[in-house]
Design an enzyme around this catalytic site. Structure first.
Site, PDB file in Angstrom:
ATOM      1  N   CYS A   1     -27.223  34.465  30.832  1.00 20.34           N
ATOM      2  CA  CYS A   1     -28.384  33.024  31.049  1.00 20.34           C
ATOM      3  C   CYS A   1     -28.089  31.205  30.559  1.00 20.34           C
ATOM      4  O   CYS A   1     -28.954  30.837  31.479  1.00 20.34           O
ATOM      5  CB  CYS A   1     -29.050  34.066  30.096  1.00 20.34           C
ATOM      6  SG  CYS A   1     -30.617  35.657  30.272  1.00 20.34           S
TER       7      CYS A   1
ATOM      8  N   HIS B   1     -33.265  37.642  31.799  1.00 26.78           N
ATOM      9  CA  HIS B   1     -32.757  38.266  31.211  1.00 26.78           C
ATOM     10  C   HIS B   1     -33.294  39.680  31.470  1.00 26.78           C
ATOM     11  O   HIS B   1     -34.590  40.166  31.006  1.00 26.78           O
ATOM     12  CB  HIS B   1     -32.812  37.966  29.909  1.00 26.78           C
ATOM     13  CG  HIS B   1     -31.992  38.404  28.824  1.00 26.78           C
ATOM     14  ND1 HIS B   1     -30.694  38.563  29.178  1.00 26.78           N
ATOM     15  CD2 HIS B   1     -32.216  39.963  28.057  1.00 26.78           C
ATOM     16  CE1 HIS B   1     -30.470  39.407  28.655  1.00 26.78           C
ATOM     17  NE2 HIS B   1     -30.813  40.535  28.319  1.00 26.78           N
TER      18      HIS B   1
ATOM     19  N   HIS C   1     -26.209  41.700  31.179  1.00 26.03           N
ATOM     20  CA  HIS C   1     -27.064  40.287  32.039  1.00 26.03           C
ATOM     21  C   HIS C   1     -27.231  41.346  32.726  1.00 26.03           C
ATOM     22  O   HIS C   1     -25.703  41.199  33.432  1.00 26.03           O
ATOM     23  CB  HIS C   1     -27.176  39.599  31.180  1.00 26.03           C
ATOM     24  CG  HIS C   1     -28.153  38.942  32.435  1.00 26.03           C
ATOM     25  ND1 HIS C   1     -28.874  37.472  32.222  1.00 26.03           N
ATOM     26  CD2 HIS C   1     -28.966  38.594  33.561  1.00 26.03           C
ATOM     27  CE1 HIS C   1     -29.385  36.766  33.018  1.00 26.03           C
ATOM     28  NE2 HIS C   1     -29.494  37.213  33.983  1.00 26.03           N
TER      29      HIS C   1
ATOM     30  N   HIS D   1     -26.334  42.571  36.964  1.00 25.98           N
ATOM     31  CA  HIS D   1     -24.875  42.040  37.154  1.00 25.98           C
ATOM     32  C   HIS D   1     -24.936  42.741  38.750  1.00 25.98           C
ATOM     33  O   HIS D   1     -24.228  43.753  38.225  1.00 25.98           O
ATOM     34  CB  HIS D   1     -24.204  40.993  36.980  1.00 25.98           C
ATOM     35  CG  HIS D   1     -22.718  41.307  35.900  1.00 25.98           C
ATOM     36  ND1 HIS D   1     -23.533  42.110  34.764  1.00 25.98           N
ATOM     37  CD2 HIS D   1     -21.758  41.246  35.973  1.00 25.98           C
ATOM     38  CE1 HIS D   1     -22.591  42.820  34.003  1.00 25.98           C
ATOM     39  NE2 HIS D   1     -21.419  42.574  35.543  1.00 25.98           N
TER      40      HIS D   1
HETATM   41  P1  5GP Z   1     -18.971  44.077  33.801  1.00 23.55           P
HETATM   42  O1  5GP Z   1     -17.730  44.463  33.219  1.00 23.55           O
HETATM   43  O2  5GP Z   1     -19.789  43.963  32.997  1.00 23.55           O
HETATM   44  O3  5GP Z   1     -19.637  44.711  35.181  1.00 23.55           O
HETATM   45  O4  5GP Z   1     -18.580  43.241  34.009  1.00 23.55           O
HETATM   46  C1  5GP Z   1     -18.622  41.310  33.755  1.00 23.55           C
HETATM   47  C2  5GP Z   1     -18.148  40.080  34.059  1.00 23.55           C
HETATM   48  O5  5GP Z   1     -18.203  38.950  33.789  1.00 23.55           O
HETATM   49  C3  5GP Z   1     -16.532  40.973  34.496  1.00 23.55           C
HETATM   50  O6  5GP Z   1     -15.291  40.247  35.828  1.00 23.55           O
HETATM   51  C4  5GP Z   1     -16.189  39.256  34.001  1.00 23.55           C
HETATM   52  O7  5GP Z   1     -14.784  38.672  34.651  1.00 23.55           O
HETATM   53  C5  5GP Z   1     -17.285  38.233  33.892  1.00 23.55           C
HETATM   54  N1  5GP Z   1     -17.255  37.496  33.432  1.00 23.55           N
HETATM   55  C6  5GP Z   1     -17.143  37.035  31.473  1.00 23.55           C
HETATM   56  N2  5GP Z   1     -17.150  36.117  31.134  1.00 23.55           N
HETATM   57  C7  5GP Z   1     -17.341  35.373  31.902  1.00 23.55           C
HETATM   58  C8  5GP Z   1     -17.692  33.672  32.138  1.00 23.55           C
HETATM   59  O8  5GP Z   1     -18.427  33.046  30.790  1.00 23.55           O
HETATM   60  N3  5GP Z   1     -18.220  33.269  33.535  1.00 23.55           N
HETATM   61  C9  5GP Z   1     -17.658  33.355  33.995  1.00 23.55           C
HETATM   62  N4  5GP Z   1     -17.546  33.070  35.473  1.00 23.55           N
HETATM   63  N5  5GP Z   1     -17.796  35.242  34.528  1.00 23.55           N
HETATM   64  C10 5GP Z   1     -17.450  36.220  33.071  1.00 23.55           C
HETATM   65 ZN    ZN Z   2     -29.034  37.153  30.190  1.00 28.31          ZN
END
Ligand code: 5GP
Ligand code: ZN
Length: 120
Positions: A11, A50, A105, A107
């Site tokens: 967010c 969100h 969140h 994605h």
């Molecule tokens: P998930 O495992 O939740 O699908 O993936 C989360 C993704 O978010 C990971 O690939 C991680 O590298 C990315 N990520 C986490 N925190 C940040 C951030 O603060 N900025 C950016 N650009 N990517 C993030």
């Molecule tokens: Zn969020």
């Protein structure tokens, strides 16, 4: 619509409060480079609203999710993925603990570009 969680990192990124490398933005969607890319192209697309995970999606979210899916391929090519069928890209939505979700969140990971990739 402004349904934000002030403690949610995505967010805050979508609102511009935490810096990111932006790929795309409109009223409802924000896309930005993953901070730890596993491939030459690796960005995330989020609804600005969100939504905790794919498990929290309902009929109200159909338009924004449809638009995100329809945009993914265009943005992937814009970011360097080669065209289908030699190129292409991968779309991943990790959901919950068993699904490997780390940020709560919703994605969409869009991953592509010439191999090798670090993962996958
Ligand atoms: P998930 O495992 O939740 O699908 O993936 C989360 C993704 O978010 C990971 O690939 C991680 O590298 C990315 N990520 C986490 N925190 C940040 C951030 O603060 N900025 C950016 N650009 N990517 C993030
Ligand atoms: Zn969020």
């Amino acid at each position: 619509m402004s349904l934000r969680d002030p403690n949610c990192v995505f967010c805050r990124i979508a609102a511009g409060e935490i810096p990111s490398k932006k790929v795309y933005e409109d009223d409802d969607i924000f896309a930005f480079h993953d901070i730890h890319p596993w491939a030459p192209v690796h960005f995330l697309m989020v609804p600005k609203e969100h939504v905790t995970s794919m498990a929290h999606v309902g009929p109200r979210h159909e338009p924004v999710l449809g638009r995100m899916m329809a945009l993914a391929g265009k943005l992937a090519q814009q970011e360097g993925a080669r065209p289908y069928p030699e190129g292409g890209f991968r779309v991943v939505v990790n959901t919950g603990a068993d699904g490997g979700q780390e940020v709560h969140h919703l994605h969409i990971h869009v991953i592509g570009g010439p191999r090798p990739w670090l993962k996958g």
